[in-house]
Design a protein around this motif. Structure first.
Motif, PDB file in Angstrom:
ATOM      1  N   LEU A 168      28.873  59.006  19.091  1.00  0.00           N
ATOM      2  CA  LEU A 168      28.501  59.404  17.738  1.00  0.00           C
ATOM      3  C   LEU A 168      29.684  60.161  17.146  1.00  0.00           C
ATOM      4  N   CYS A 169      29.979  59.901  15.886  1.00  0.00           N
ATOM      5  CA  CYS A 169      31.133  60.558  15.278  1.00  0.00           C
ATOM      6  C   CYS A 169      30.981  60.589  13.759  1.00  0.00           C
ATOM      7  N   LEU A 225      27.385  68.021  18.354  1.00  0.00           N
ATOM      8  CA  LEU A 225      27.308  67.207  17.138  1.00  0.00           C
ATOM      9  C   LEU A 225      27.828  67.955  15.923  1.00  0.00           C
ATOM     10  N   GLU A 226      27.760  69.287  15.942  1.00  0.00           N
ATOM     11  CA  GLU A 226      28.403  70.053  14.875  1.00  0.00           C
ATOM     12  C   GLU A 226      29.909  69.817  14.914  1.00  0.00           C
ATOM     13  N   ALA A 227      30.478  69.810  16.125  1.00  0.00           N
ATOM     14  CA  ALA A 227      31.914  69.548  16.270  1.00  0.00           C
ATOM     15  C   ALA A 227      32.247  68.123  15.843  1.00  0.00           C
ATOM     16  N   ALA A 228      31.370  67.162  16.187  1.00  0.00           N
ATOM     17  CA  ALA A 228      31.610  65.772  15.798  1.00  0.00           C
ATOM     18  C   ALA A 228      31.581  65.617  14.278  1.00  0.00           C
ATOM     19  N   ILE A 234      34.954  62.571  19.269  1.00  0.00           N
ATOM     20  CA  ILE A 234      33.827  61.644  19.330  1.00  0.00           C
ATOM     21  C   ILE A 234      32.901  62.086  20.452  1.00  0.00           C
ATOM     22  N   ALA A 235      31.632  62.258  20.116  1.00  0.00           N
ATOM     23  CA  ALA A 235      30.642  62.772  21.071  1.00  0.00           C
ATOM     24  C   ALA A 235      29.915  61.619  21.744  1.00  0.00           C
TER      25      ALA A 235
END
Length: 290
Positions: A168-169, A225-228, A234-235
C-alpha cells in the motif's frame, strides 16, 4: 450565577487525547473518528485562544496551558462519573475488559462499537490497544484480539477474519510502479515480522530484497500507513483494515497480489472463567466479522 459557555464535547475530546497523548487512542476510547477528535480539539483551542498541543516527532506534547487544564478536567469528569454511578446502582451492570491490536481497533472495531453499545447497554466495555504483544493475565483482560496463526499457549482462540497483506502506498509513489520489482526503488515499510516482504515478493514472482535494502520497521500498522501516506515508502499491511484510506484514495494498492500470513482472532485465557458479558461480546463480534 450565570455560567459562561462550556464546550463539553471539546473538553471531553481534549481530556482523552491529553491522557493518551494520541488522537487515535482518544478516538477509540470515545468511539468517534480521529478527525472528530482533531476538530473538537481545534475548536477548543480557538475558544480558549491558545494552543493545547504541540506536534513532536513521536506524537503529541501538551503546552503549558494544556498541562494546566488536564488535571482540572480529570477531577471534574471523575466526580461526574462517580455521581452517575450512584444513580445506576439499581441496574445490574457488567464490566468487560478487552485488549485489541491497534490495526483491528481502527480498521474494524471502532466503526461498529455504537452498535454494540446499543445492543448491550448494560455492559461497560473497557478497551485498551496493543501492538500484538500483550500479557492478558497481567493486564486483567477478559478477551484479547490479536493477529497470528490462532495458536497461543493456554488460550482458546476464535477466528474472526482473514488479513491478507499487500503493498500500500501513496498515489504519487504508485505512479512510478509498473512491475512488482519497481517497489525496490523505494524504502520498504513493515512490521516487526521480517518475512512479510520476502513472502510477498516470492508470491509476486520477484527476487527478494537484499539484506541491506532500506527498511523502516513499525510496531503499529496504523502508524506505518501514516508514513506511507506521507510518501516515506511502501508499506505491506492488511488491506481490509484500511478500506477507509483506499476508498478515499489517500492510499492505493498498486498490485493485486496478496499473501496470507495470519488472521485476527478473539482469544481468552483458558484459566479465565466465562461470564455472560463475555458470551454476549463474543457472539456479537463473530456475527459482525461474518
Amino acid at each position: 450565577m450565570t455560567r459562561s459557555y462550556i464546550p463539553l464535547n471539546s473538553l471531553r475530546a481534549f481530556e482523552a487525547a491529553a491522557r493518551h497523548l494520541s488522537f487515535t487512542h482518544a478516538a477509540i476510547e470515545l468511539n468517534v473518528t480521529h478527525s472528530a477528535i482533531s476538530q473538537q480539539v481545534k475548536a477548543l483551542e480557538e475558544h480558549l485562544n491558545c494552543p493545547l498541543f504541540v506536534r513532536v516527532s513521536r506524537g503529541l506534547r501538551l503546552t503549558t496551558e494544556g498541562e494546566s487544564l488536564l488535571p482540572v478536567l480529570n477531577d471534574s469528569f471523575d466526580r461526574i462519573a462517580g455521581m452517575l454511578d450512584r444513580f445506576a446502582v439499581s441496574h445490574e451492570r457488567e464490566k468487560l475488559k478487552v485488549g485489541v491490536v491497534g490495526t483491528f481497533a481502527t480498521g474494524f472495531l471502532l466503526p461498529r462499537l455504537e452498535d454494540f453499545r446499543r445492543c448491550y447497554p448494560y455492559i461497560d466495555l473497557q478497551l485498551s490497544t496493543h501492538n500484538n504483544r500483550v500479557d492478558p493475565a497481567a493486564e486483567g483482560l477478559d478477551y484479547t484480539i490479536r493477529y497470528g496463526n490462532g495458536a497461543w499457549h493456554g488460550t482458546d482462540a476464535t477466528f474472526l477474519c482473514s488479513a491478507p497483506l499487500a503493498p500500500l502506498c501513496s498515489p504519487e509513489l504508485a505512479a512510478a510502479l509498473r512491475t512488482p520489482g519497481d517497489i525496490l526503488q523505494f524504502t520498504l515499510l513493515r512490521s516487526y515480522r521480517r518475512d512479510e516482504w520476502n513472502s510477498w515478493f516470492e508470491a509476486a514472482g520477484e527476487q527478494s530484497p537484499s539484506p541491506t535494502h532500506r527498511v523502516m520497521v513499525f510496531d503499529s500498522s496504523v502508524t506505518m500507513l501514516e508514513a506511507a501516506q506521507a510518501g516515506m515508502g511502501i508499506a505491506i499491511a492488511p488491506v481490509n483494515m484500511f478500506t477507509h484510506l483506499l476508498n478515499s484514495e489517500r492510499i492505493v494498492q498498486p498490485f493485486e497480489c496478496e499473501i496470507n500470513l495470519g488472521s485476527y482472532s478473539l482469544t481468552r485465557l483458558q484459566s479465565r472463567p466465562q461470564t455472560p458479558a463475555m458470551d454476549d461480546f463474543a457472539r456479537w463480534l463473530v456475527n459482525q466479522s461474518a
